[in-house]
Structures are given as structure tokens and as C-alpha cells.
Design a protein around this motif. Structure first.
Motif, PDB file in Angstrom:
ATOM      1  N   GLY A   1      71.870  -7.682   6.189  1.00 36.41           N
ATOM      2  CA  GLY A   1      72.051  -8.185   7.558  1.00 36.41           C
ATOM      3  C   GLY A   1      73.530  -8.279   7.916  1.00 36.41           C
ATOM      4  O   GLY A   1      73.952  -7.864   9.001  1.00 36.41           O
ATOM      5  N   LEU A   2      74.307  -8.818   6.982  1.00 33.85           N
ATOM      6  CA  LEU A   2      75.750  -8.943   7.246  1.00 33.85           C
ATOM      7  C   LEU A   2      76.392  -7.573   7.407  1.00 33.85           C
ATOM      8  O   LEU A   2      77.266  -7.381   8.258  1.00 33.85           O
ATOM      9  N   VAL A   3      75.953  -6.613   6.576  1.00 30.87           N
ATOM     10  CA  VAL A   3      76.513  -5.261   6.671  1.00 30.87           C
ATOM     11  C   VAL A   3      76.146  -4.644   8.027  1.00 30.87           C
ATOM     12  O   VAL A   3      76.986  -4.022   8.682  1.00 30.87           O
ATOM     13  N   ILE A   4      74.911  -4.838   8.467  1.00 27.87           N
ATOM     14  CA  ILE A   4      74.512  -4.314   9.775  1.00 27.87           C
ATOM     15  C   ILE A   4      75.362  -4.964  10.875  1.00 27.87           C
ATOM     16  O   ILE A   4      75.760  -4.322  11.844  1.00 27.87           O
ATOM     17  N   ALA A   5      75.648  -6.258  10.671  1.00 31.26           N
ATOM     18  CA  ALA A   5      76.447  -6.977  11.688  1.00 31.26           C
ATOM     19  C   ALA A   5      77.917  -6.563  11.672  1.00 31.26           C
ATOM     20  O   ALA A   5      78.653  -6.899  12.600  1.00 31.26           O
ATOM     21  N   GLY A   6      78.342  -5.863  10.611  1.00 34.94           N
ATOM     22  CA  GLY A   6      79.721  -5.372  10.617  1.00 34.94           C
ATOM     23  C   GLY A   6      80.521  -5.663   9.367  1.00 34.94           C
ATOM     24  O   GLY A   6      81.699  -5.308   9.294  1.00 34.94           O
ATOM     25  N   ALA A   7      79.928  -6.303   8.369  1.00 31.20           N
ATOM     26  CA  ALA A   7      80.681  -6.576   7.136  1.00 31.20           C
ATOM     27  C   ALA A   7      80.844  -5.280   6.334  1.00 31.20           C
ATOM     28  O   ALA A   7      80.151  -4.296   6.574  1.00 31.20           O
ATOM     29  N   SER A   8      81.761  -5.318   5.369  1.00 33.11           N
ATOM     30  CA  SER A   8      82.042  -4.125   4.575  1.00 33.11           C
ATOM     31  C   SER A   8      80.871  -3.811   3.635  1.00 33.11           C
ATOM     32  O   SER A   8      80.455  -4.663   2.850  1.00 33.11           O
ATOM     33  N   TRP A   9      80.363  -2.582   3.701  1.00 28.64           N
ATOM     34  CA  TRP A   9      79.275  -2.216   2.774  1.00 28.64           C
ATOM     35  C   TRP A   9      79.817  -1.987   1.371  1.00 28.64           C
ATOM     36  O   TRP A   9      79.073  -2.071   0.390  1.00 28.64           O
ATOM     37  N   LEU A  10      81.134  -1.749   1.254  1.00 24.28           N
ATOM     38  CA  LEU A  10      81.725  -1.523  -0.069  1.00 24.28           C
ATOM     39  C   LEU A  10      81.592  -2.773  -0.937  1.00 24.28           C
ATOM     40  O   LEU A  10      81.074  -2.737  -2.055  1.00 24.28           O
ATOM     41  N   VAL A  11      82.064  -3.893  -0.368  1.00 19.61           N
ATOM     42  CA  VAL A  11      81.994  -5.161  -1.110  1.00 19.61           C
ATOM     43  C   VAL A  11      80.540  -5.552  -1.311  1.00 19.61           C
ATOM     44  O   VAL A  11      80.135  -5.995  -2.399  1.00 19.61           O
ATOM     45  N   GLY A  12      79.742  -5.368  -0.249  1.00 17.14           N
ATOM     46  CA  GLY A  12      78.323  -5.731  -0.334  1.00 17.14           C
ATOM     47  C   GLY A  12      77.628  -4.960  -1.449  1.00 17.14           C
ATOM     48  O   GLY A  12      76.862  -5.535  -2.230  1.00 17.14           O
ATOM     49  N   THR A  13      77.920  -3.667  -1.551  1.00 19.59           N
ATOM     50  CA  THR A  13      77.265  -2.833  -2.576  1.00 19.59           C
ATOM     51  C   THR A  13      77.604  -3.336  -3.977  1.00 19.59           C
ATOM     52  O   THR A  13      76.719  -3.516  -4.825  1.00 19.59           O
ATOM     53  N   LEU A  14      78.886  -3.582  -4.201  1.00 20.51           N
ATOM     54  CA  LEU A  14      79.311  -3.977  -5.546  1.00 20.51           C
ATOM     55  C   LEU A  14      78.812  -5.385  -5.906  1.00 20.51           C
ATOM     56  O   LEU A  14      78.309  -5.618  -7.017  1.00 20.51           O
ATOM     57  N   ALA A  15      78.933  -6.301  -4.951  1.00 16.04           N
ATOM     58  CA  ALA A  15      78.532  -7.687  -5.247  1.00 16.04           C
ATOM     59  C   ALA A  15      77.019  -7.791  -5.421  1.00 16.04           C
ATOM     60  O   ALA A  15      76.541  -8.488  -6.333  1.00 16.04           O
ATOM     61  N   THR A  16      76.258  -7.105  -4.574  1.00 17.31           N
ATOM     62  CA  THR A  16      74.796  -7.180  -4.737  1.00 17.31           C
ATOM     63  C   THR A  16      74.373  -6.509  -6.043  1.00 17.31           C
ATOM     64  O   THR A  16      73.457  -6.985  -6.713  1.00 17.31           O
ATOM     65  N   ALA A  17      75.067  -5.422  -6.392  1.00 18.93           N
ATOM     66  CA  ALA A  17      74.739  -4.767  -7.662  1.00 18.93           C
ATOM     67  C   ALA A  17      74.975  -5.745  -8.820  1.00 18.93           C
ATOM     68  O   ALA A  17      74.135  -5.874  -9.721  1.00 18.93           O
TER      69      ALA A  17
END
Lengths: 379, 405
Positions: A236-252
Motif C-alpha cells: 500500500g505504501l509503495v502504491i502511495a509513492g514510497a520507494s519499492w527498493l527499500v520495501g522489497t529489501l525490508a519485506t524480504a
């Protein structure tokens, strides 16, 4: 435009998938997958240094290399931290190759087809998954082909379904529950958001998804279910505009620590607890990856957490701030629920050297980027 | 000046990072080395504060600009009459608590973890007090909250401290929304009143003011030294500091202070253990400081804040020896220690006294209302919705499965 860097990284993953597939011993396969991921990380790092040529016609060297680095680091976590049994390293490697392909071929139609391919690869016959994801893939392909507002609407709908945004999220908790965590991470790693048309509606849906999922994660009493909602919140945050780079690594990182924990104990109920003294590194890794998702200072998510509320309209910014706050609560509740209140009687093991390798590299990147967020914009 | 201000923040922060890396890689430093590093860092931080005080007296207050951390995030630090005393206080108390804990936690399995968190807490507080912008203040504010919550949950095998830590963290996160909201409002050039109210919301949680103060007595489940520095002294003082730093005063601040002071002093009198009693006493004094802040008596508020922090730390550190001290006092007096609070019996009617006692015993029913009427119903509703969704997805998948067969 075709980017050579991501293409090379994608090829590394494809070759890795073939090599890993030929290894029969699961332990050796895990080592081979870790080697593949390490090479992919190295190639991505080299690609970072190559000159990017956005006006160079159909081929560019460095474009998307930072994305490939994030994807490959996620792949390293998956390879190193996955349990020996039931990890599906070949499928994960193929999915990472597809994710790099999205960065290599920067044509919307090709990307949509690649996403459909990843959906097909992941599908294990589950009807609920098929009911959501195949129409979603179709919407993405048609949306990429159709010009004008109709195409934009279809693309947006496809992205909402693919990223499990509310109200198209119902398939995701079941997917996380029944799929190897590594495959979940690999499926999530595809940068779907690159296809995202910039619309206010999508931003609103993203913010609402982030808040609702964070609340569900905070209220959940099960570690795996909480993880599923935290992944939705990040989407949701990525869709709203957050960085998918950080999101990908942190969620992984978060997903793989939960996966490692699931391999060590039967239940991930937050009521049963765990022993921090027995698994301190695993516990700290969970906390660090989770707090990075929640935008905590000194970690990679902080800069995004700071920028995002300023970049969107005030009401959406408020929703994002509350979502990040509740995400932090969910992470801390998960940390205390999974790693405290019990003395280890069953000899639960902390991170193995191989797991430690993957976790340390990913955490170091998150901390370094957290201390120097400018690195993300530099690359 | 630049070097001094940076050192005030940097020394404890670097100590934390060094310790964190060492602990992760399993470097087994002796207790003496670990505690020495943290005590030294805190002491150095206090000395830097003293040097800053001298420089401020000679050259006047100054602001240090260190460029930008990242786009849109200026790094500015400020040394003035408000921040420098707090730097010294935090450094000295960090040093004192570190030295005290060398014996208090000797051979405790979590000894190194305690000092790691103490270093993080001291670093975070120094960031808060020296921050020249609200953006930077948020960094220290959130890190201090994290360190506090983890210190409360220090004895992680017991459910009480863990629940207390989680409760404190939840309260912090809820009140942090106000602080981050204030940052956004400030960036959007909202009025001072809006920013002030948002900051006041942030203060309610951090300084345990009514109605968000329920976490404070539970926070005393943590190790006594961390209770002393966090909840007796520094952590709860950050709220009034935030208001002083941003020039927030007025009737809303006074109202929060008055209500909390009355509530906490009443409830504190019905507590039967010394740490809870001290927690409510802290709450009362911080509320009085808020009243002073609200009335614009800034110097008095700062002096009150610092003296209260020093006194309360001492009391909490001494609290495990309460019975011993009491016996000594009685032996010295040659008689039982006289009871206090008789004036209540004279002033308040008997029936009202009973009601007030019940009210105080139940901690004003605030926790019961917040937990039973707000949080638990919300959690139940969310979990019911999740369960309903589960049933629906299972039904859909099962139906389809049946058709396919």
C-alpha cells in the motif's frame, strides 16, 4: 529501451535456476542458490558503476541496476535463509529473473507479459489465487496495450489486484500461508509499481490499504498472518509513492526471518512466545527489518517515511503517518510476541552461518542507506 | 563550537553503533569494557555540555548547520540556555546510571544488552535536546521511545515487563503521530496553534499525561537504573522540553497540566508499592512543569524540570532499599515515622473520601476505559473481520475445488 545491467543480472538468475535445478541434495541446492544470489548481487553492483545512457537509443547500461541490486539482495536473503526442505529455490530464482526482466525491458506490454508469466510460474493450482491473479494479469496486459484513460484504468485495476491492495487483498493471506516464504518474497519482488500510472485514486487506495492492513497486522495473534498483512501494508505504501527498493529489501528480510522461525517451531502464535536469549540474532533481524518498514530513524525506510507524507495531499499524508505508526506497533508486538516470555527448552537455534551471511548483508545495506539516505538518490 | 555540538550527539551514537556491531558478531567484551565504554561516552557527553555552557556564556547561543542529511532534511543543531543544561543533565545521569548498573546488573545475562540500550537512549536524548529543527528532533524522539520500550521489556522471560514495554511503545507510537503531524503542518506552513496542539498531543504520551499515562507505572517493571533515567528523569522530561523549545504555551497546556496533576497526585496516594508511587509522583511534577510552561514561566519550568529529574532519579535508584532506609529512619527517630496526609481527613468528608479512595485505587478508571472500551473492542472487531474473510476465502476455494473434481 533495453537495459544491459538488469538483463545481465536476469541472466545470472536464469542460469542459477538451471544450475540449482540440477543439484539433487537440498543442502547443496541451497548453497548453489546462495552462490547464484551472491553473483547476482556482484553483477548488480558492477552494473551500478556503468554509465547510464538514457538517451542512448534502445540500449542502456546502468539503468535499473539499483533495482536489480535490491532484488538480488532479496534473492540472497531467500537463498540463504530458506529452510532446507520445501524452499523451492528454482522457482524463486526464476521469479527473480522475471523481476530483473521487468527492469531490463522498459516496455509496458513486455512488462505486463512478464508479470503474467510470474503469476503462471507461481500458480500451484489454488483456485482463489487463480481467481484473483489471472484476471489481474489480463488487466495489466490489456491496460498496457490500450491507449488513453481506458488503458490507465485497467492498468490501475491490474496493479491493485497484483499488489493485493484493498479491496482485492483476500487472496494474499492464504497465499502467504500456503506458499514457501521464499516464493512469496520472489513474487513480491517484481517491481509492479513501475507500471503504475500516476493517479490520485491509486494513491488514495495505497494509503487506505497501508492503514487497514497495518491495523489487521497489529491485531493479529499469529506471526505468519501478521506478516501477510505487513506485506500488504508495505505494498500500500509503495502504491502511495514510497520507494519499492527499500520495501522489497525490508519485506524480504522480515518475511525470511519469519520463515526461518517457522522452520524452527511448530506454531507462530504470539501468545506462546519465544526465547530472546536463544535466538538473539534472529530476533534483532526481525526487529530491524520490521522497523525499517515502519520508517524508523537510522534505517533505510526513514527517509521515505519522511518524504511521503510531504509529497501527497494532507489527508493522505495523515493516513500514511498513522499507517506507519501502526506498522511500528505491529512489528513490536510481533517481536515481543515471538521472541519473549518463554525459556527455550527445545534447543531452538539462532541464525546458522549461511543465514547470518544473508541477513548481515541485507541489514548492513539497510543501515548504511539509513545513515546515508542520499545513496539511494545518488545511484 | 561545531565540533563540540557534534561530539555531544556523536560520541554516544558511535558508542551505540560500535557496541551493536560487536554484540552482533559475538565479540565477548568484558563487563568492565562494555560499561566503561558507555559510562565514558556519557561522561564525555556531559563534559561537552559543560564546555558548550562556557562557550555559550562567552559567545552567546549558536546554531550549527551541517548541511542536509538528505533532500528536504536540514541537519541543524542548536546550543542555547535551554539545550545545554539538558545536555549536561542527560550526560551526567547517563554516567551515574551506567556506573550504578555495573554492580546492580553484575553477571546478569542481559548486561551488555542493557548498556547497548542505555547508549542508544543517551544518544537519542542528546539528539532531541540539541536538534535545531523539528525534523531532526523526531529522529531522537523515536529512538528514545524505542530504547525506553526495550529497556522496560529488559527482563524478557517475565510477562509483566514485556507487556509494560509493549504498552509504552504503543502509547509512544500513538503520540508520535502528533509530533510527525506537527512536522508536516510546519512544512505546510500551518498556524502556530495547530502545530502547538499537535505537539501537545505528542507530549501526552511521552510525558505520561492524562489520559495516556497508564504506561508509566507499568514501566517500572524494567531494571531500576533504567527506570530512574527514563521514567524518573529524562524520558518524561522530553515533553515539557519539546514545548519549551517550540514556544508552545497557553490554556490547553495549562489544562493538561492541571488535570494530570490532580489525577496523578490522587492516584499516587493509593499506591501500595514504592515504584508505582514514584511513577505517579513523577507524573504530578511533570504536570506542574507543564502548568509553568503553559503560563510562560519558562526559566522556572526548566529549573523545575532539572531539579525534579535529579531528585527523582535518586529516589528511584534508592527505592529497592526502601525498607532498609525506613528502619534506619525509625531507629534514628526512636519512634515510628509520623503519618502524612492527615489534612485530607480533616478537609474531605468521609463519604467523599471513600469514593476518592476507590477512584484512586482504580486509577481513575482511565485504563479500564481505554483498554476495555476502546482498544479491546477495536481488536475484537478487526479479528472478527479477519476471521470472516478467512471463512469466505476457504469457502470460495473449497467450492471451486469441488467443482473441479
Amino acid at each position: 529501451m533495453i537495459a544491459l545491467g538488469p538483463l545481465a543480472v536476469g541472466l545470472v538468475w536464469l542460469v542459477g535456476a538451471i544450475v540449482v535445478g540440477r543439484v539433487t541434495d537440498p543442502r547443496q541446492a541451497r548453497r548453489a542458490a546462495t552462490w547464484t544470489a551472491s553473483v547476482a548481487v556482484g553483477v548488480s553492483a558492477v552494473a551500478l558503476t556503468l554509465p547510464e545512457a538514457p538517451l542512448g537509443g534502445s540500449v542502456s547500461a546502468g539503468a535499473g541496476a539499483v533495482g536489480c541490486l535490491a532484488i538480488s539482495l532479496a534473492g540472497l536473503l531467500v537463498a540463504a535463509v530458506s529452510p532446507v526442505e520445501g524452499a523451492a529455490p528454482v522457482m524463486a530464482a526464476r521469479l527473480f529473473a522475471v523481476a530483473c526482466g521487468l527492469l531490463a525491458f522498459q516496455y509496458a506490454v513486455v512488462d505486463a507479459v512478464l508479470l503474467a508469466l510470474s503469476t503462471y510460474l507461481v500458480w500451484s493450482g489454488d483456485r482463489l489465487f487463480a481467481r484473483y491473479q489471472f484476471p489481474g494479469a489480463l488487466l495489466l496486459i490489456v491496460g498496457a496495450v490500450l491507449p488513453g484513460p481506458a488503458g490507465t484504468v485497467l492498468l490501475a485495476a491490474g496493479i491493485v489486484i497484483r499488489m493485493a491492495a484493498f479491496p482485492a487483498h483476500a487472496w494474499f493471506p492464504r497465499f502467504v500461508d500456503r506458499t514457501p516464504v521464499g516464493v512469496v518474497v520472489a513474487y513480491q519482488a517484481a517491481p509492479v509499481v513501475l507500471l503504475e500510472p500516476s493517479t490520485v485514486v491509486l494513491t488514495v487506495i495505497g494509503a487506505i490499504t497501508a492503514l487497514t492492513a497495518a491495523v489487521f497486522a497489529a491485531a493479529s495473534d499469529d506471526g505468519r498472518r501478521s506478516l501477510a498483512y505487513l506485506l500488504i501494508a508495505t505494498n500500500g505504501l509503495v502504491i502511495a509513492g514510497a520507494s519499492w527498493l527499500v520495501g522489497t529489501l525490508a519485506t524480504a528480510g522480515l518475511a525470511m526471518t519469519v520463515g526461518a522461525l517457522a522452520a524452527r517451531r511448530e506454531s507462530l502464535s504470539l501468545h506462546e512466545g519465544g526465547d530472546f536469549a536463544a535466538t538473539p540474532r534472529l530476533a534483532v533481524a526481525y526487529l530491524v527489518f520490521g522497523l525499517s518498514l515502519a520508517g524508523f530513524p537510522l534505517l533505510a525506510g526513514f527517509a521515505e517515511g519522511h518524504h511521503l507524507p510531504h509529497a501527497v495531499a494532507t489527508p493522505i499524508g495523515i493516513v500514511v503517518v498513522i499507517a506507519l505508526s501502526v506498522t511500528g506497533i505491529a512489528v513490536m508486538r510481533g517481536f515481543l510476541g515471538l521472541f519473549t516470555r518463554r525459556r527455550a527448552a527445545n534447543g531452538e537455534r539462532d541464525l546458522t552461518p549461511l543465514e547470518n551471511y544473508g541477513v548481515v548483508v541485507a541489514m548492513a545495506v539497510l543501515v548504511v542507506v539509513g545513515l546515508a539516505p542520499g545513496l539511494l538518490t545518488w545511484v | 563550537m561545531n565540533a563540540l555540538v557534534i561530539a555531544g550527539v556523536g560520541v554516544p551514537l558511535v558508542t551505540f553503533l560500535v557496541l551493536a556491531v560487536a554484540l552482533w558478531f559475538g565479540l565477548v567484551w568484558t563487563e568492565r569494557v562494555v560499561s566503561g565504554l558507555v559510562v565514558g561516552a556519557a561522561a564525555l557527553s556531559a563534559l561537552v555540555g559543560l564546555a558548550l555552557a562556557v562557550v555559550c556564556i562567552v559567545e552567546g547561543p549558536s546554531a550549527v548547520s551541517l548541511g542536509t542529511w538528505f533532500a528536504g532534511f536540514p541537519l541543524r543543531l542548536r546550543a542555547d540556555w535551554l539545550s545545554v543544561p539538558m545536555v549536561v543533565l542527560c550526560g551526567l545521569l547517563g554516567c551515574l546510571i551506567g556506573a550504578f548498573s555495573q554492580r546492580y546488573l553484575h553477571r546478569d545475562p542481559g548486561y551488555r544488552r542493557f548498556y547497548l540500550l542505555l547508549a542508544l537512549f543517551v544518544a537519542a536524548v542528546q539528539v532531541v535536546v540539541l536538534a535545531g529543527t523539528l525534523d531532526l528532533l523526531v529522529v531522537g524522539w523515536e529512538l528514545a521511545g524505542l530504547a525506553s520500550a526495550l529497556l522496560i521489556a529488559f527482563f524478557h522471560h517475565r510477562p509483566g515487563p514485556v507487556a509494560g514495554g509493549l504498552r509504552a511503545f504503543i502509547t509512544y507510537r500513538i503520540s508520535d503521530i502528533g509530533l510527525i503531524g506537527a512536522v508536516i503542518a510546519e512544512h505546510h506552513r500551518a498556524g502556530h496553534g495547530v502545530v502547538g496542539l499537535l505537539l501537545l498531543w505528542a507530549v501526552l504520551g511521552k510525558s505520561a499525561q492524562f489520559p495516556l499515562g497508564g504506561w508509566l507505572p507499568r514501566a517500572m517493571e524494567g531494571p531500576t537504573p533504567s527506570s530512574a533515567i527514563c521514567y524518573g528523569a529524562i524520558s518524561v522530561s522530553l515533553g515539557p522540553y519539546l514545548l519549551l523549545r517550540n514556544g508552545v504555551d497557553g490554556p490547553a497546556v495549562v489544562a493538561v497540566g492541571v488535570v494530570t496533576a490532580l489525577y496523578a497526585t490522587l492516584v499516587g496516594r493509593a499506591q501500595t508499592d514504592i515504584k508505582s508511587s514514584l511513577a505517579f509522583a513523577s507524573m504530578t511534577q511533570i504536570a506542574l512543569v507543564l502548568i509553568e510552561v503553559g503560563l510562560g514561566w519558562n526559566v522556572l519550568a526548566l529549573v523545575h524540570l532539572i531539579t525534579h529529574a535529579v531528585l527523582r532519579s535518586g529516589q528511584i535508584l534508592r527505592s529497592p532499599s526502601l525498607l532498609h532506609d525506613h528502619h534506619h529512619l525509625e531507629q534514628s527517630l526512636g519512634a515510628p515515622v509520623p503519618t502524612t496526609g492527615r489534612h485530607f481527613e480533616r478537609l474531605v468528608p468521609a463519604r467523599l473520601r471513600t469514593w476518592l479512595y476507590r477512584f484512586a485505587l482504580e486509577r481513575g478508571y482511565v485504563d479500564a476505559f481505554l483498554v476495555d472500551r476502546l482498544v479491546n473492542p477495536l481488536v475484537r472487531t478487526v479479528n472478527r473481520a479477519a476471521a470472516a474473510e478467512d471463512r469466505w476465502t476457504t469457502t470460495v476455494a473449497a467450492n471451486r475445488q469441488a467443482v473441479s473434481r
